[in-house]
Design an enzyme around this catalytic site. Structure first.
Site, PDB file in Angstrom:
ATOM      1  N   SER A 158       0.834  -1.204   0.000  1.00 15.33           N
ATOM      2  CA  SER A 158       0.000   0.000   0.000  1.00 15.33           C
ATOM      3  C   SER A 158       0.873   1.262   0.000  1.00 15.33           C
ATOM      4  CB  SER A 158      -0.940  -0.050   1.220  1.00 15.33           C
ATOM      5  OG  SER A 158      -1.915   0.963   1.156  1.00 15.33           O
ATOM      6  N   ASP A 213      -9.484  -4.573  -5.154  1.00 25.02           N
ATOM      7  CA  ASP A 213      -9.001  -3.572  -4.197  1.00 25.02           C
ATOM      8  C   ASP A 213      -9.868  -2.315  -4.269  1.00 25.02           C
ATOM      9  OD1 ASP A 213      -7.531  -1.762  -2.634  1.00 25.02           O
ATOM     10  OD2 ASP A 213      -5.629  -2.683  -3.199  1.00 25.02           O
ATOM     11  N   HIS A 245      -7.835  -5.218  -0.608  1.00 33.02           N
ATOM     12  CA  HIS A 245      -6.629  -4.492  -0.191  1.00 33.02           C
ATOM     13  C   HIS A 245      -5.910  -5.290   0.891  1.00 33.02           C
ATOM     14  CE1 HIS A 245      -4.188  -0.925  -0.333  1.00 33.02           C
ATOM     15  NE2 HIS A 245      -4.214  -0.817   0.984  1.00 33.02           N
TER      16      HIS A 245
END
Length: 267
Positions: A158, A213, A245
């Site tokens: 991320s 995601d 995610h």
């Protein structure tokens, strides 16, 4: 009045929950699902092959609101003897206000202005470059200790994935590789692109992204490989259908083999 306050709190923490809780739970589940070897067999294997493995360094950069120690179980997944001489580092980002969470202070490598993150989300290059300097300092210390830069690997999830990209591109030497998970391109200025050296362009890149995601959208990940191709770099892109995610076993298994194939032999 009390009801409105509770709803506000829930709304406030939602972006952080998307970026951290899902990943932390995923790491825990993945760690439990991998078979563990007995302490005795692991010790014997280490003694037998440690002298045969190359010195290497893997730096893992966590996502927004997370911490380094929470990600340390990742190293237990890498069971190959080729990682017996690997030094790991799981730093924690400094705590600072984050715009997408209404100025709340939390561990963050750089500022993020909006969630979900798209291919066209606004960026904060000033705070990003400060974070890149810190990452480079960590790498420089390992290289100064005698580790071959081509045995240095930066990996991140991320926000940590976005920082991985910037750190690899702006490091002056060729590294072993950069692995980005659910990340994005965190800058758009030509001045940063102009700073990429010919040596940096030879660093291999792995980009993995879940197609479901909803935090760092798949389109943000898809924009990465064309960008890298534009600046003259090779990138392996892997899409994972149904993955939100977070990370899964397949990503870690592929990362281990990807790094193994790029480790340089001891001289």
């Amino acid at each position: 009045m009390k009801k409105a306050s509770s709803e506000s709190i829930l709304f406030f923490i939602k972006p952080v929950a998307l970026l951290t809780l899902t990943f932390s739970i995923t790491i825990f589940i993945i760690f439990l699902s991998f078979p563990s070897s007995s302490p005795k067999s692991k010790t014997l294997g280490s003694l037998k092959s440690k002298s045969m493995s190359s010195r290497s360094f893997i730096l893992w950069l966590h996502g927004l609101g997370d911490s380094g120690p929470a990600n340390e179980p990742i190293k237990s997944i890498f069971t190959s003897s080729q990682f017996n001489n690997t030094q790991w580092s799981f730093p924690t980002a400094p705590s600072q206000p984050v715009s997408c969470n209404y100025g709340s202070v939390m561990p963050s490598w750089f500022d993020i202005h909006e969630i979900p993150i798209t291919a066209n989300s606004p960026v904060d290059e000033s705070s990003l470059l400060k974070a890149v300097q810190n990452v480079h300092s960590m790498i420089d210390k390992k290289v100064a200790s005698g580790i071959d830069p081509k045995n240095v690997f930066i990996c991140g999830f991320s926000q940590g994935g976005a920082l991985t990209l910037a750190s690899v591109l702006l490091y002056p030497k060729t590294l072993g590789g950069g692995a980005i998970f659910s990340g994005w391109v965190p800058f758009n200025s030509s001045s940063i692109i102009e700073r990429i050296t010919p040596e940096a362009k030879r660093t291999p890149m792995l980009w993995s992204h879940g197609m479901a995601d909803g935090t760092a959208l798949f389109e943000a990940g898809q924009a990465g490989p064309p960008f890298l191709q534009h600046v003259g770099m090779n990138c392996e892109f892997k899409a994972y259908p149904g993955l939100a995610h977070s990370l899964n076993n397949q990503e870690f298994q592929h990362l281990e083999s990807w790094i193994k194939s790029r480790l340089q032999s001891s001289s």
